[in-house]
Each structure stands twice: as C-alpha cells, then as structure tokens.
Design an enzyme around this catalytic site. Structure first.
Site, PDB file in Angstrom:
ATOM      1  N   SER A  51      -4.009  -9.838  28.823  1.00  0.00           N
ATOM      2  CA  SER A  51      -4.744  -8.766  28.150  1.00  0.00           C
ATOM      3  C   SER A  51      -6.230  -9.079  28.063  1.00  0.00           C
ATOM      4  O   SER A  51      -6.634 -10.244  27.972  1.00  0.00           O
ATOM      5  CB  SER A  51      -4.179  -8.590  26.732  1.00  0.00           C
ATOM      6  OG  SER A  51      -4.992  -7.742  25.958  1.00  0.00           O
TER       7      SER A  51
ATOM      8  N   TYR B 289      -2.967 -12.243  19.108  1.00  0.00           N
ATOM      9  CA  TYR B 289      -2.449 -11.679  20.363  1.00  0.00           C
ATOM     10  C   TYR B 289      -3.244 -12.202  21.566  1.00  0.00           C
ATOM     11  O   TYR B 289      -2.677 -12.602  22.586  1.00  0.00           O
ATOM     12  CB  TYR B 289      -2.531 -10.158  20.287  1.00  0.00           C
ATOM     13  CG  TYR B 289      -2.021  -9.419  21.499  1.00  0.00           C
ATOM     14  CD1 TYR B 289      -0.660  -9.262  21.729  1.00  0.00           C
ATOM     15  CD2 TYR B 289      -2.911  -8.834  22.404  1.00  0.00           C
ATOM     16  CE1 TYR B 289      -0.197  -8.556  22.827  1.00  0.00           C
ATOM     17  CE2 TYR B 289      -2.458  -8.124  23.497  1.00  0.00           C
ATOM     18  CZ  TYR B 289      -1.096  -7.982  23.709  1.00  0.00           C
ATOM     19  OH  TYR B 289      -0.646  -7.294  24.800  1.00  0.00           O
TER      20      TYR B 289
ATOM     21  N   LYS C 158      -1.932 -14.689  24.645  1.00  0.00           N
ATOM     22  CA  LYS C 158      -2.064 -14.342  26.058  1.00  0.00           C
ATOM     23  C   LYS C 158      -2.834 -15.408  26.827  1.00  0.00           C
ATOM     24  O   LYS C 158      -2.481 -15.762  27.962  1.00  0.00           O
ATOM     25  CB  LYS C 158      -2.742 -12.979  26.196  1.00  0.00           C
ATOM     26  CG  LYS C 158      -1.914 -11.808  25.702  1.00  0.00           C
ATOM     27  CD  LYS C 158      -0.671 -11.593  26.537  1.00  0.00           C
ATOM     28  CE  LYS C 158       0.062 -10.322  26.149  1.00  0.00           C
ATOM     29  NZ  LYS C 158       1.277 -10.085  26.959  1.00  0.00           N
TER      30      LYS C 158
END
Length: 327
Positions: free
Chosen positions: A125, A149, A153
């Site tokens: 991402s 998050y 990633k």
C-alpha cells in the site's frame, strides 16, 4: 498451475478471480487449480478448477490444508483495512503483520520441500509513505509510515524480499493506492470518500465530501489494479530489480477534477464540502507520483480521467482488460 488467492471474496479479489479463470496467467487455461481463501464468499464459483475455503488466512488450520500440495503462484490480498486496524490494533497486528509473515514462512518452507519457489504477488500500500509527503515523489522516496497498517505492509515487503533473496520465494510487491469505486457496504477504509463520490454521482444523490475540492489524491480503478497485479505475476525474473517493490503509475487528480468528470458523465449532482483535517491530511494532500521503475517494467494507470470514470464504475469493460490504458 496451482494458484492461491487470499482475500478472494473481496472487492479486488473477486474480480481478480474472474480474470484468472478467463485469461490465466501466462495464457488462458493455464490455471488448473484455483484455491480461494477469504472469511466469506457471496456466492460459490461454478467452476471445477475452484476450491473455496471460508476462514481466516492467518490461522494454520485454515491455511495448511490449502498448502498440502505446492502452489505455483500466490496473490496475497487479504488484510484488515487501515482505519479498522488502527481502531483495533491487536487484531490488526495479528492479521496484517503476523498473519502475513506466517503465510510467507509457510510458503518458503514449502519451497524447501518441493524444490521450487512460489511466485508471490503481495498487495502492499501507498500507506507505507506516511503523511508528511514531499512536493513530488518517485521510486527513491523514503517510506515513513504513520499508521500501523503502513508499518505492517512495509515489513511484509521487507520479509518477502528477504525470502526472495534467499531463494525460497519469488516475491513482487505493489504499493497500491485507494482503489475506486468500492461498493457502499465497504467499511474500515479511510479513503472511502474516493469511492463514495463516484457512487453518489452515478445516482445523482447529494453528497458531503470530507475533503476540500482542492484535495489531491492518487486514483486507480479496480480493473486497472487487476491489470497491474496480473502484470506483476507475469514479469520474468530478468525484468525485476533487487528490491522487488513497485508503486504503479496513478492518475494524480483533485477532487474538483473528479467531480467535473462525473458531471460530464452523469449530469450535475449536489455536492458539499465539510473537510475533516485527519482525512484531508492522510488522503487529500498527495503530490505527483512517478515511479520510473514501475513505468519501465510495464505497469500502467487508467489513461485519462474520463477513462477512469468508466473503468471505476465498470460502465464499459465490466472488469475485463481495456486496451485504452496507457502509461
């Protein structure tokens, strides 16, 4: 060819599965077994090649039966959305971090047994870049994630690259932007407004946008995203750089430009603006982004803003490839 897709019932995964069944990876029909894993599926696939398993990919009891035989290609799409992972940090860590690392380790061990490395396409991402972005970005821009998050990633990219360096996996990571236009039932995505604009304009309903008209973001349709995921799986090892990470080309557009394009397509609709600083900071101040390595490797964006509208709402191609997409 045995192919595994995690997150196969989701917005991206379900369309990727249709493409794999339709056109294969190297050629149509080369996917002989397609293993699909997600927490749930809306409807079963009526295809003898498909095995669907409903469950948590991060649980060994769910994953291990699918890997009892070696797989050739893996698309790892499953994750907890960023806003949800931030709200539920322990669960976010379990799924997005430890689950991903366990999957990669399980695949790497399989390579030691069967003598060949699985090709792994990892949906990373742009969240790895964080919030304090420079005026323009390229392949040399440092990753500085500001949310769990993005950290998850980025660690996934590093570990996949390390397993690849050791010869146990053949990894390819794509730093994907917010993909449009997600269905209304989607939740947990901080960038949800990007899809909501499309959906409300199509229905000519009123919408209050949580970012300003001048907010700029990176835009990519689902069909274009799948083009890039499949392209990553098709690249020969000779075409890959050592880091095995690319940020595919995107359309860099303001919300105002998107609204103008939607009005051209559907007619006027009522839109107001009530900017939320947290959302505008994370998703409305994205600068121009050009990853030359990605462009040279053949990754693509949607082409023009009007093609983005058609592709995002699948008004013409219904998720199938579009010849109009270009660098």
């Amino acid at each position: 060819m045995r192919v595994l897709v995690t997150g196969a019932g989701g917005f991206i995964g379900s369309a990727l599965v249709s493409r794999l069944l339709h056109e294969g990876i190297a050629e149509a029909g080369d996917v002989s077994v397609l293993l699909l894993l997600d927490r749930q599926f809306d409807a079963p696939r009526d295809d003898a090649r498909v095995t669907e398993v409903a469950g948590d990919f991060s649980r060994p009891e769910t994953l291990d039966p699918l890997l009892s035989k070696a797989v050739d290609v893996v698309f790892h799409l499953a994750s907890m959305p960023g806003a949800q992972a931030e709200a539920e940090p322990a669960e976010g860590d379990r799924v997005n971090l430890w689950g991903t690392l366990a999957l990669f380790e399980r695949l790497a061990k399989q390579a030691a047994v069967h003598g060949r490395a699985a090709r792994v396409v990892f949906a990373s991402s742009v969240a790895v870049y964080g919030e304090s972005l420079p005026p323009s970005m390229d392949e040399h821009t440092e990753a500085r994630p500001a949310m769990s998050y993005g950290v998850h990633k980025l660690i996934g990219e590093w570990v996949l690259a390390d397993w690849t360096r050791r010869g146990n996996l053949d990894g390819r990571s794509l730093r994907l932007p917010g993909i449009v236009a997600r269905p209304e039932r989607s939740s947990g995505h901080g960038s949800a407004f990007m899809s909501e604009i499309f959906r409300t304009a199509q229905r000519r309903e009123a919408y209050t946008c949580p970012v300003s008209p001048a907010a700029t973001a990176w835009w990519m349709s689902r069909g274009c995203c799948i083009d890039n995921l499949l392209h990553a799986a098709r690249l020969s090892e000779e075409d890959l750089h050592a880091g095995r990470v690319w940020t595919p080309p995107v359309l860099h557009l303001s919300v105002e430009q998107i609204v103008d394009a939607l009005v051209r397509r559907f007619g006027s609709f009522e839109i107001g603006y009530a900017p939320v600083d947290r959302i505008e900071q994370r998703f409305g101040r994205q600068p121009p982004l050009i990853d030359r390595r990605a462009m040279e490797a053949g990754f693509r964006h949607d082409g023009t803003i009007d093609e983005l509208v058609s592709n995002a709402l699948e008004l013409e191609a219904a998720g199938l490839p579009s010849e109009s997409r270009q660098t």
